[in-house]
Scaffold this motif. Structure first.
Motif, PDB file in Angstrom:
ATOM      1  N   PHE A  25       0.868  -1.180   0.000  1.00 33.92           N
ATOM      2  CA  PHE A  25       0.000   0.000   0.000  1.00 33.92           C
ATOM      3  C   PHE A  25       0.908   1.234   0.000  1.00 33.92           C
ATOM      4  O   PHE A  25       1.333   1.705   1.048  1.00 33.92           O
ATOM      5  N   LEU A  26       1.202   1.734  -1.200  1.00 36.06           N
ATOM      6  CA  LEU A  26       2.111   2.865  -1.356  1.00 36.06           C
ATOM      7  C   LEU A  26       1.351   4.107  -1.812  1.00 36.06           C
ATOM      8  O   LEU A  26       1.409   5.153  -1.178  1.00 36.06           O
ATOM      9  N   SER A  27       0.609   4.008  -2.918  1.00 32.84           N
ATOM     10  CA  SER A  27      -0.237   5.125  -3.363  1.00 32.84           C
ATOM     11  C   SER A  27      -1.355   5.331  -2.345  1.00 32.84           C
ATOM     12  O   SER A  27      -2.031   4.379  -1.949  1.00 32.84           O
ATOM     13  N   GLY A  28      -1.528   6.557  -1.912  1.00 33.16           N
ATOM     14  CA  GLY A  28      -2.563   6.835  -0.927  1.00 33.16           C
ATOM     15  C   GLY A  28      -2.139   6.597   0.505  1.00 33.16           C
ATOM     16  O   GLY A  28      -2.909   6.829   1.430  1.00 33.16           O
ATOM     17  N   ASP A  56      -0.941  -1.395  -4.324  1.00 26.38           N
ATOM     18  CA  ASP A  56      -0.414  -1.296  -5.687  1.00 26.38           C
ATOM     19  C   ASP A  56       0.087  -2.637  -6.227  1.00 26.38           C
ATOM     20  O   ASP A  56       0.923  -2.678  -7.137  1.00 26.38           O
ATOM     21  N   THR A  57      -0.425  -3.718  -5.697  1.00 25.66           N
ATOM     22  CA  THR A  57       0.060  -5.052  -6.067  1.00 25.66           C
ATOM     23  C   THR A  57       0.059  -5.276  -7.570  1.00 25.66           C
ATOM     24  O   THR A  57       1.058  -5.729  -8.147  1.00 25.66           O
ATOM     25  N   VAL A  58      -1.041  -5.000  -8.233  1.00 31.23           N
ATOM     26  CA  VAL A  58      -1.165  -5.327  -9.657  1.00 31.23           C
ATOM     27  C   VAL A  58      -0.154  -4.552 -10.488  1.00 31.23           C
ATOM     28  O   VAL A  58       0.550  -5.119 -11.334  1.00 31.23           O
ATOM     29  N   ALA A  59      -0.059  -3.252 -10.253  1.00 31.43           N
ATOM     30  CA  ALA A  59       0.871  -2.428 -11.024  1.00 31.43           C
ATOM     31  C   ALA A  59       2.316  -2.869 -10.798  1.00 31.43           C
ATOM     32  O   ALA A  59       3.106  -2.967 -11.745  1.00 31.43           O
ATOM     33  N   ILE A  60       2.674  -3.134  -9.558  1.00 36.49           N
ATOM     34  CA  ILE A  60       4.048  -3.529  -9.258  1.00 36.49           C
ATOM     35  C   ILE A  60       4.345  -4.926  -9.790  1.00 36.49           C
ATOM     36  O   ILE A  60       5.428  -5.184 -10.324  1.00 36.49           O
ATOM     37  N   ALA A  61       3.385  -5.848  -9.658  1.00 33.62           N
ATOM     38  CA  ALA A  61       3.579  -7.205 -10.179  1.00 33.62           C
ATOM     39  C   ALA A  61       3.796  -7.169 -11.687  1.00 33.62           C
ATOM     40  O   ALA A  61       4.696  -7.842 -12.216  1.00 33.62           O
ATOM     41  N   ASN A  62       2.995  -6.391 -12.399  1.00 33.31           N
ATOM     42  CA  ASN A  62       3.127  -6.312 -13.853  1.00 33.31           C
ATOM     43  C   ASN A  62       4.450  -5.674 -14.262  1.00 33.31           C
ATOM     44  O   ASN A  62       5.112  -6.127 -15.204  1.00 33.31           O
ATOM     45  N   ALA A  63       4.862  -4.636 -13.538  1.00 35.99           N
ATOM     46  CA  ALA A  63       6.095  -3.934 -13.892  1.00 35.99           C
ATOM     47  C   ALA A  63       7.337  -4.787 -13.642  1.00 35.99           C
ATOM     48  O   ALA A  63       8.350  -4.640 -14.332  1.00 35.99           O
ATOM     49  N   ASN A  64       7.246  -5.688 -12.667  1.00 37.37           N
ATOM     50  CA  ASN A  64       8.411  -6.486 -12.264  1.00 37.37           C
ATOM     51  C   ASN A  64       8.316  -7.952 -12.683  1.00 37.37           C
ATOM     52  O   ASN A  64       9.230  -8.725 -12.393  1.00 37.37           O
ATOM     53  N   ASP A  65       7.209  -8.325 -13.314  1.00 38.70           N
ATOM     54  CA  ASP A  65       6.940  -9.734 -13.611  1.00 38.70           C
ATOM     55  C   ASP A  65       7.071 -10.554 -12.333  1.00 38.70           C
ATOM     56  O   ASP A  65       7.639 -11.646 -12.317  1.00 38.70           O
TER      57      ASP A  65
END
Length: 229
Positions: A25-28, A56-65
Motif C-alpha cells: 500500500f504505497l499510493s494513498g 499497488d500489487t497489480v501495477a508492481i507485479a506487472n512492472a516487475n513480472d
C-alpha cells in the motif's frame, strides 16, 4: 536479511538475493515516501485482501513480472481479474521457494476487496506470514488481534524480526502487541499499522517501552528506513 519499511504495513525484505514485497500500500499511504514505480521485487506477499494492504500489487507485479503469494481466494481473484502470476496458499500451509520457506499463520481480522459494484468481495482468511531463509525467520503478523497461539509460533520458530500492528481499533493496540512480543520472543520487533489514518493514531513509544522490558530490541521505523539483521 535486509528490511526497508514503507509505512503502514508495507515493507521490502531482501534475502538470498531475492526481494520480497509485503502488503504494498504505497499510493494513498500518507506515511509512504516511495512511488510504486521505484520499487523492484521478485515476489509480492499479501496478508489479506483489504485495499490498504493489496494496494499497488497489480501495477508492481506487472512492472516487475513478480509472483503474488496470497491466500487461495485472493490469489485466484488477482490472477483471473488482472492476470498476475500467483502462488496460492492457505492458513497452516507452507511452500519452499529458491530463497527459503513461506508459511501462512493464523490472523484474526477480516479480508475483502472492493468490487466494481461497490460491494465487498470475500477474499478468504487473513494471515500472518513467516519467511524462513537459512536459519533466520521473519514474521509479518498482518492485521490481527492478539491470540494465544502466537506462543506456539514463537515456540516453533526462531524469529529474528517480527512486525506487529499497534494501531488498535482494527488490530492489536500497543498493550496487546507487547503481549504478542512476549509470546513470539523475536530478537527485533517493528511496530506497524499505526498513524496512517486518524482512527489508528498511536504513540509507538508506548509499545516500545513495554516491549523493551522483555529484552527485545524495538525498531521504530519511518518510511524509507533500512535495517539489516
Amino acid at each position: 536479511m535486509k528490511l526497508q519499511y514503507f509505512g503502514h504495513s508495507a515493507c521490502l525484505l531482501e534475502t538470498e538475493g531475492t526481494k520480497l514485497l509485503f502488503d504494498p500500500f504505497l499510493s494513498g499511504n500518507s506515511k509512504c515516501t516511495v512511488k510504486p514505480t521505484d520499487v523492484q521485487c521478485d515476489y509480492i506477499l499479501l496478508t489479506h485482501g483489504h485495499d490498504d494492504h493489496v494496494g499497488d500489487t497489480v501495477a508492481i507485479a506487472n512492472a516487475n513480472d513478480a509472483t503474488v503469494i496470497a491466500n487461495f481466494e485472493l490469489a485466484s481473484y488477482l490472477n483471473s481479474k488482472f492476470g498476475v502470476k500467483i502462488e496460492p496458499m492457505n492458513i497452516g500451509g507452507s511452500i519452499t521457494l529458491p530463497f527459503g520457506r513461506v508459511k501462512f499463520t493464523l490472523a484474526f481480522h477480516g479480508s475483502s476487496y472492493p468490487g466494481e459494484d461497490g460491494q465487498a468481495l470475500y477474499m478468504g482468511m487473513p494471515a500472518g506470514i513467516l519467511v524462513t531463509s537459512g536459519k533466520r525467520s521473519f514474521y509479518h503478523a498482518g492485521d490481527t488481534a492478539l491470540f494465544g497461539d502466537m506462543r506456539l509460533i514463537g515456540d516453533m520458530n526462531d524469529i529474528e524480526l517480527a512486525m506487529l500492528p499497534i494501531g488498535d481499533r482494527f488490530t492489536m493496540g500497543p498493550e496487546d502487541a507487547v503481549k504478542a512480543t512476549e509470546f513470539l520472543r523475536p530478537r527485533y520487533v517493528v511496530p506497524i499499522h499505526y498513524n496512517t489514518f486518524p482512527l489508528i493514531e498511536q504513540n509507538p513509544e508506548d509499545f516500545a517501552d513495554g516491549a523493551a522490558k522483555l529484552g527485545v530490541e524495538v525498531c521504530i521505523m519511518e518510511s524509507g528506513d533500512v535495517m539489516e539483521f
